[in-house]
Structures are given as C-alpha cells and as structure tokens.
Design a protein around this motif. Structure first.
Motif, PDB file in Angstrom:
ATOM      1  N   SER A 159       0.818  -1.211   0.000  1.00 54.46           N
ATOM      2  CA  SER A 159       0.000   0.000   0.000  1.00 54.46           C
ATOM      3  C   SER A 159       0.852   1.262   0.000  1.00 54.46           C
ATOM      4  O   SER A 159       0.465   2.288  -0.577  1.00 54.46           O
ATOM      5  CB  SER A 159      -0.939  -0.007   1.210  1.00 54.46           C
ATOM      6  N   PHE A 160       2.026   1.183   0.644  1.00 57.52           N
ATOM      7  CA  PHE A 160       2.924   2.333   0.655  1.00 57.52           C
ATOM      8  C   PHE A 160       3.452   2.619  -0.749  1.00 57.52           C
ATOM      9  O   PHE A 160       3.599   3.783  -1.154  1.00 57.52           O
ATOM     10  CB  PHE A 160       4.084   2.101   1.622  1.00 57.52           C
TER      11      PHE A 160
ATOM     12  N   LYS B  67       3.120   6.042  -2.955  1.00 61.77           N
ATOM     13  CA  LYS B  67       4.250   6.699  -3.620  1.00 61.77           C
ATOM     14  C   LYS B  67       3.958   6.922  -5.100  1.00 61.77           C
ATOM     15  O   LYS B  67       4.311   7.967  -5.665  1.00 61.77           O
ATOM     16  CB  LYS B  67       5.519   5.857  -3.456  1.00 61.77           C
ATOM     17  N   LYS B  68       3.301   5.950  -5.731  1.00 60.29           N
ATOM     18  CA  LYS B  68       2.983   6.068  -7.147  1.00 60.29           C
ATOM     19  C   LYS B  68       1.998   7.197  -7.398  1.00 60.29           C
ATOM     20  O   LYS B  68       2.153   7.976  -8.346  1.00 60.29           O
ATOM     21  CB  LYS B  68       2.417   4.741  -7.665  1.00 60.29           C
TER      22      LYS B  68
ATOM     23  N   ALA C 242       0.831  12.681  -9.339  1.00 61.89           N
ATOM     24  CA  ALA C 242       0.304  14.022  -9.082  1.00 61.89           C
ATOM     25  C   ALA C 242       1.370  15.084  -9.325  1.00 61.89           C
ATOM     26  O   ALA C 242       1.094  16.137  -9.922  1.00 61.89           O
ATOM     27  CB  ALA C 242      -0.205  14.107  -7.647  1.00 61.89           C
ATOM     28  N   MET C 243       2.585  14.821  -8.899  1.00 63.97           N
ATOM     29  CA  MET C 243       3.667  15.796  -9.053  1.00 63.97           C
ATOM     30  C   MET C 243       4.079  15.981 -10.507  1.00 63.97           C
ATOM     31  O   MET C 243       4.574  17.050 -10.892  1.00 63.97           O
ATOM     32  CB  MET C 243       4.886  15.358  -8.228  1.00 63.97           C
ATOM     33  N   ASN C 244       3.912  14.937 -11.308  1.00 58.86           N
ATOM     34  CA  ASN C 244       4.376  14.967 -12.696  1.00 58.86           C
ATOM     35  C   ASN C 244       3.228  14.802 -13.680  1.00 58.86           C
ATOM     36  O   ASN C 244       3.417  14.284 -14.795  1.00 58.86           O
ATOM     37  CB  ASN C 244       5.414  13.854 -12.918  1.00 58.86           C
TER      38      ASN C 244
ATOM     39  N   TYR D 145      11.928  14.034  -4.986  1.00 56.89           N
ATOM     40  CA  TYR D 145      10.917  12.980  -4.834  1.00 56.89           C
ATOM     41  C   TYR D 145      10.950  12.021  -6.028  1.00 56.89           C
ATOM     42  O   TYR D 145      10.820  10.804  -5.851  1.00 56.89           O
ATOM     43  CB  TYR D 145       9.509  13.556  -4.693  1.00 56.89           C
ATOM     44  N   ASN D 146      11.118  12.555  -7.226  1.00 56.03           N
ATOM     45  CA  ASN D 146      11.196  11.692  -8.410  1.00 56.03           C
ATOM     46  C   ASN D 146      12.362  10.720  -8.298  1.00 56.03           C
ATOM     47  O   ASN D 146      12.242   9.539  -8.651  1.00 56.03           O
ATOM     48  CB  ASN D 146      11.343  12.539  -9.675  1.00 56.03           C
TER      49      ASN D 146
END
Length: 348
Positions: free
Chosen positions: A263-264, A268-269, A274-276, A340-341
């Motif tokens: 689930s973690f 992260k995915k 969302a960021m990219n 983060y990427n």
C-alpha cells in the motif's frame, strides 16, 4: 579528441541511465579482455537500451552492428556514426542490399585488426520474450572474414546476458552478466571448419542461456511466466530464475501469489503521478499509443524522460516564481519534485 568526446558521452549517458533505472548492475567485467580484439555477443530484448547499457559500462569503447534502416535519415546517420554504429543489411531491406554487407565485414576486420571491440546481437532482432532465440551466422562471417585477412588475430568472444526486471514498466532494474571470454582459435583449429563453426555457435548459445532467463517451451511460455510472477522472482538474477524454472516445470497449476501489492508503494505512485501530471499525461495520451513495437517502449520512454524532465523542471520553477514572485520558492518547489522523483525511482 574524438576518443575524449566519446568518453565524455559515455559518462553522460551512464549518468542518465542511473537516473532512469531503479538499479543497474554489471557482473563479470573482469572477464573482458583489455588488449585483444573482442566481439561482445548479447541477447537482444530491449531495443536501443541494450546497446547503451553495454556501451557505457563494458570497459571498452565498442562499435555496434546496427540494422541499416536507421541510417536512412541524414541527421540520425551522423549521430549513429558518432556512437560507432555500423550498418548491417538484412533480406527485409532488399535482397540487392545484402552485397553491401561485405563492406561492413571488411570494416569490422580492420577494427578487429586494431584490437578494437564490436557488439553484435546474434539473435538478429529484438524481442521482449525471456528466452535466447536461435543465433544467426552473421558473427561467424565476421570472424572468418577477419581471420582470412589476418590469420594471426587472437579474437575473443564475450557472451553478454542483458536482463530486465520489467522492461515495459517504470521504474525498472537491469543487470548485465559478462560470461567468460571464448578464444576463437580453440574452436576453429578443429579438423572440420563446418563442425567448428557449429560448435562455436552452440557454445555461445549455451553461454547466453546461462546468463539470462531462458524459457524453452514457447507453447507454455505465458503459463510459465505466470508461475514465475506468482513467486515474485527477480529477473535480474538469471541463475536463480533458471533454477526456479526447473522446479516449476513439475507444477501443473499456478500457485497462489506469494507477493502482494504494498500500500505504501501505491501511495508513492499516486504522489509521483500528481507531481508529474503534465509529463505523464503527454506520454500516456500522445506518445505511448503510437509505439506499436513494445520492445521500443522503454527506449522511447527513456528518450522522452531525458528530453522532457529538464524542460518540465524549468517551467515548474518559472511558473512558481511568476505565481509567488519569489525565486527561492520556485527553486524549492522544483527541487522537491526532483528529489521525490529520484526517491520514487530508486525505491519502487
């Protein structure tokens, strides 16, 4: 100067590969001869990525035999020539073009005579299937042509197993295994040249099967993959996978899945997406659907990432600055996304 430029490009491309892959590993580099002519013979799964993974880490500066149709574009021809790519012509390129291969073979002979290194994909084409396909005789012709010009050449063959955990996915891991160097003279000094050629091909084929995952039975290929996936095997460790294949051959049904989704990892995915979001949207809607040959998927994704992410980071910094009128905020937001990427790529 050209050698220095090529070395710089090797380092630069190697750095890009480090950012793109979760993990890359190179085993058996000590098997590569340093001062003799070498032909690397590799399985071929993942199009251009196979080429640059070998080129950036094999401790030599090899030339590559590449299918001729990529040289039709004038601009690309110059780029491929810089990267030491040599055209090889196939029947599908037109029967009349095959006569041009003699120039290629003669050029390869001159390179081997200078103790240079070549990379040849003896399967003839690429395929994502986890198996070693029958080898063509092209590399044998190169060897015989070189020895005809100089019988004293001490040519060595180095089998290379290129392994990907999940070539169609991102992030992915890759592992290259360099087998023991094979002295051509040990085979071609046998009494029958035809038998010695076949013995050499068989020896290389067997070596490649040990250096990558090899699923022999095409009819049961999909079923075998399902069984391996249920056990969550690490395809970057082909010796372990091939041993698992021997065990699984006696199992007639797919076992219950041993590995479960984390689930973690899912969280992260979603954060990564969302960021990219703009980058991923362009890839999924405009570019990915146009890639018909899945063996090119990872290559095009790599090229896209190399081109688009620097642009995306610049636009992100500029957009944040225009919105906040604070250059520090723009840099912090961009650095946060970048870090983060990298974290996502290395931990998924």
């Amino acid at each position: 100067m050209k050698k220095i430029g090529y070395a710089v490009v090797q380092m630069f491309v190697g750095t890009l590969l480090w950012f793109y892959f979760k993990k890359t590993a190179h085993h058996g580099l000590e098997n590569i001869p340093k001062d003799t002519p070498v032909i690397f013979l590799s399985n071929h799964q993942n199009a251009f990525l196979d080429t640059i993974l070998i080129a950036t880490n094999c401790k030599r500066k090899p030339y590559f035999l590449t299918r001729s149709d990529v040289f039709k574009n004038t601009v690309l021809k110059g780029i491929f020539s810089f990267f030491k790519m040599i055209p090889i012509y196939r029947i599908r390129d037109g029967f009349a073009t095959l006569q041009k291969n003699q120039y290629t073979f003669d050029f390869c002979s001159s390179l081997l005579n200078k103790n240079e290194a070549l990379v040849v994909f003896p399967e003839g084409d690429h395929n994502l299937k986890r198996k070693v396909r029958p080898l063509s005789k092209g590399f044998i012709r190169i060897i015989l042509n070189a020895l005809e010009a100089n019988p004293e050449l001490n040519i060595h063959l180095v089998p290379v197993g290129v392994n990907y955990q999940a070539a169609k996915n991102f992030p992915d891991s890759a592992a290259l295994y360099y087998g023991s160097a094979i002295s051509v003279k040990e085979f071609l000094e046998q009494s029958s040249i035809n038998n010695s050629e076949q013995a050499l091909k068989n020896h290389v084929f067997k070596a490649l099967k040990n250096l990558t995952t090899h699923i022999e039975d095409d009819a049961k290929y999909a079923f075998t993959i399902q069984k391996l996936e249920a056990f969550g095997v690490d395809y970057t460790k082909p010796k372990e996978v091939n041993e698992k294949l021997l065990y699984l051959s006696s199992i007639s049904k797919i076992p219950e899945t041993i590995t479960e989704a984390n689930s973690f990892d899912l969280l992260k995915k979603w954060i990564f997406m969302a960021m990219n979001f703009p980058v991923i949207l362009v890839w999924n809607l405009l570019l990915k659907p146009k890639i018909k040959d899945l063996a090119f998927l990872s290559t095009f994704r790599f090229v896209y990432a190399v081109v688009i992410f620097p642009i995306y980071y610049i636009l992100l910094a500029l957009g944040t600055y225009l919105f906040t009128q604070d250059i520090i905020s723009g840099l912090l937001v961009t650095m946060t996304v970048f870090v983060y990427n990298l974290f996502y790529t290395k931990t998924m």
